[in-house]
Write a protein that holds these residues in place. Sequence first.
Motif, PDB file in Angstrom:
ATOM      1  N   GLN A  27       0.824  -1.207   0.000  1.00 34.93           N
ATOM      2  CA  GLN A  27       0.000   0.000   0.000  1.00 34.93           C
ATOM      3  C   GLN A  27       0.858   1.258   0.000  1.00 34.93           C
ATOM      4  O   GLN A  27       1.935   1.305   0.608  1.00 34.93           O
ATOM      5  CB  GLN A  27      -0.892   0.027   1.239  1.00 34.93           C
ATOM      6  CG  GLN A  27      -2.078  -0.918   1.194  1.00 34.93           C
ATOM      7  CD  GLN A  27      -2.986  -0.697   2.384  1.00 34.93           C
ATOM      8  OE1 GLN A  27      -2.541  -0.514   3.506  1.00 34.93           O
ATOM      9  NE2 GLN A  27      -4.294  -0.691   2.136  1.00 34.93           N
ATOM     10  N   PRO A  59       1.381   5.277   1.131  1.00 31.65           N
ATOM     11  CA  PRO A  59       0.977   6.010   2.343  1.00 31.65           C
ATOM     12  C   PRO A  59      -0.436   6.574   2.250  1.00 31.65           C
ATOM     13  O   PRO A  59      -1.163   6.592   3.244  1.00 31.65           O
ATOM     14  CB  PRO A  59       2.026   7.126   2.429  1.00 31.65           C
ATOM     15  CG  PRO A  59       3.233   6.571   1.750  1.00 31.65           C
ATOM     16  CD  PRO A  59       2.697   5.729   0.623  1.00 31.65           C
ATOM     17  N   GLU A  96      -2.970   5.246   0.593  1.00 36.68           N
ATOM     18  CA  GLU A  96      -3.899   4.136   0.783  1.00 36.68           C
ATOM     19  C   GLU A  96      -4.021   3.767   2.257  1.00 36.68           C
ATOM     20  O   GLU A  96      -5.127   3.482   2.747  1.00 36.68           O
ATOM     21  CB  GLU A  96      -3.427   2.918  -0.019  1.00 36.68           C
ATOM     22  CG  GLU A  96      -3.628   3.068  -1.525  1.00 36.68           C
ATOM     23  CD  GLU A  96      -3.085   1.885  -2.298  1.00 36.68           C
ATOM     24  OE1 GLU A  96      -3.856   1.271  -3.069  1.00 36.68           O
ATOM     25  OE2 GLU A  96      -1.887   1.560  -2.130  1.00 36.68           O
ATOM     26  N   LYS A  97      -2.913   3.759   2.971  1.00 32.94           N
ATOM     27  CA  LYS A  97      -2.937   3.458   4.404  1.00 32.94           C
ATOM     28  C   LYS A  97      -3.718   4.531   5.163  1.00 32.94           C
ATOM     29  O   LYS A  97      -4.507   4.230   6.064  1.00 32.94           O
ATOM     30  CB  LYS A  97      -1.505   3.369   4.952  1.00 32.94           C
ATOM     31  CG  LYS A  97      -0.729   2.179   4.446  1.00 32.94           C
ATOM     32  CD  LYS A  97       0.700   2.182   4.999  1.00 32.94           C
ATOM     33  CE  LYS A  97       1.519   1.014   4.456  1.00 32.94           C
ATOM     34  NZ  LYS A  97       2.918   1.052   4.940  1.00 32.94           N
ATOM     35  N   TYR A  98      -3.479   5.773   4.799  1.00 35.72           N
ATOM     36  CA  TYR A  98      -4.181   6.901   5.428  1.00 35.72           C
ATOM     37  C   TYR A  98      -5.678   6.796   5.183  1.00 35.72           C
ATOM     38  O   TYR A  98      -6.490   6.979   6.101  1.00 35.72           O
ATOM     39  CB  TYR A  98      -3.628   8.207   4.854  1.00 35.72           C
ATOM     40  CG  TYR A  98      -4.142   9.476   5.488  1.00 35.72           C
ATOM     41  CD1 TYR A  98      -3.508  10.040   6.592  1.00 35.72           C
ATOM     42  CD2 TYR A  98      -5.260  10.145   4.961  1.00 35.72           C
ATOM     43  CE1 TYR A  98      -3.979  11.218   7.159  1.00 35.72           C
ATOM     44  CE2 TYR A  98      -5.730  11.312   5.528  1.00 35.72           C
ATOM     45  CZ  TYR A  98      -5.084  11.845   6.625  1.00 35.72           C
ATOM     46  OH  TYR A  98      -5.551  13.008   7.187  1.00 35.72           O
ATOM     47  N   ALA A 106      -7.437   4.086   4.482  1.00 36.32           N
ATOM     48  CA  ALA A 106      -7.987   2.934   5.205  1.00 36.32           C
ATOM     49  C   ALA A 106      -8.220   3.267   6.677  1.00 36.32           C
ATOM     50  O   ALA A 106      -9.224   2.850   7.272  1.00 36.32           O
ATOM     51  CB  ALA A 106      -7.034   1.744   5.083  1.00 36.32           C
ATOM     52  N   GLN A 107      -7.309   4.043   7.272  1.00 33.83           N
ATOM     53  CA  GLN A 107      -7.466   4.439   8.671  1.00 33.83           C
ATOM     54  C   GLN A 107      -8.644   5.375   8.846  1.00 33.83           C
ATOM     55  O   GLN A 107      -9.378   5.308   9.841  1.00 33.83           O
ATOM     56  CB  GLN A 107      -6.182   5.107   9.176  1.00 33.83           C
ATOM     57  CG  GLN A 107      -6.150   5.359  10.676  1.00 33.83           C
ATOM     58  CD  GLN A 107      -6.203   4.067  11.474  1.00 33.83           C
ATOM     59  OE1 GLN A 107      -5.427   3.157  11.242  1.00 33.83           O
ATOM     60  NE2 GLN A 107      -7.135   3.972  12.421  1.00 33.83           N
TER      61      GLN A 107
END
Length: 263
Positions: free
Chosen positions: A2, A4, A6-8, A10-11
């Motif tokens: 992922q 950054p 995409e991670k952000y 998702a959170q």
Amino acid sequence: MQTPLEKYFAQRVKNLFNNLHDFELNGDDVSMHDLRVEMKKLRSIIKFLRKVYPKQKVKKPDHLLRSIFEEAGEIREYQILQQWLQKNQFTAIEKAYFPPERMQVMIQRFRANANNYKIDLKEVIEHTGNFVHSTNEILAEQYFVELNAKASKMCRRNLLTADWHELRKLIKQRMYAYSWLKHEDDKDDPIFPYYNKLQEQIGQWHDLEMIKDIFSQKQIYLSQELEVQKDFGQAWDKLITGLKQKEKQVEEMLSKQPVVNVE
């Protein structure tokens, strides 16, 4: 792997539904504040995508999220107003113009619509997620560089108070966008402490301006009730004094912007 962004994203999805669930259960100030923060962060992603893709492609999720955000904003403003009145014990004004019962009606209406909000949020997330997953991370880096330059240029001595709220929104967008980048180490954003304190000071100033505007709109100064007149005189003086103090603090910070190169 992922990116950054995409991670952000998702959170944000996880937190958004958790906060909405908490407000459904409790209807309290903290969960509403947290819910609005998560919506702001999701809106920041959509704002970025509108720069990358044709605006029409992200128009619907932007509209759906803004609608929920504005509904929540009415409650949050009333919460801030009531907190200020109660803290300063202006009970006559609160009772006559801003009763707690009205807040309960607003909260119950929002909670009753929670299932509809969830449906809309799922559509927002599905639509936005498709673009997030296909966006090259270089575009997020370029966007941050652009925001960083704009924020640095706008933070200057003698910036008009009429532009402070826009500056705050720009700073927050820049702070969010920093989280979409890869970093060589875990070192924090070097200018984050300055920007965070500045946006907090502007936020506190803006809250007082909001209360002042609501007082004027309600024409509380025309009340014939003696207790309200007494409260209003003291409340207005407190507002003006508080605004002057906040303006001085913001102006001092704007005149002392640190020079930090963030790449």
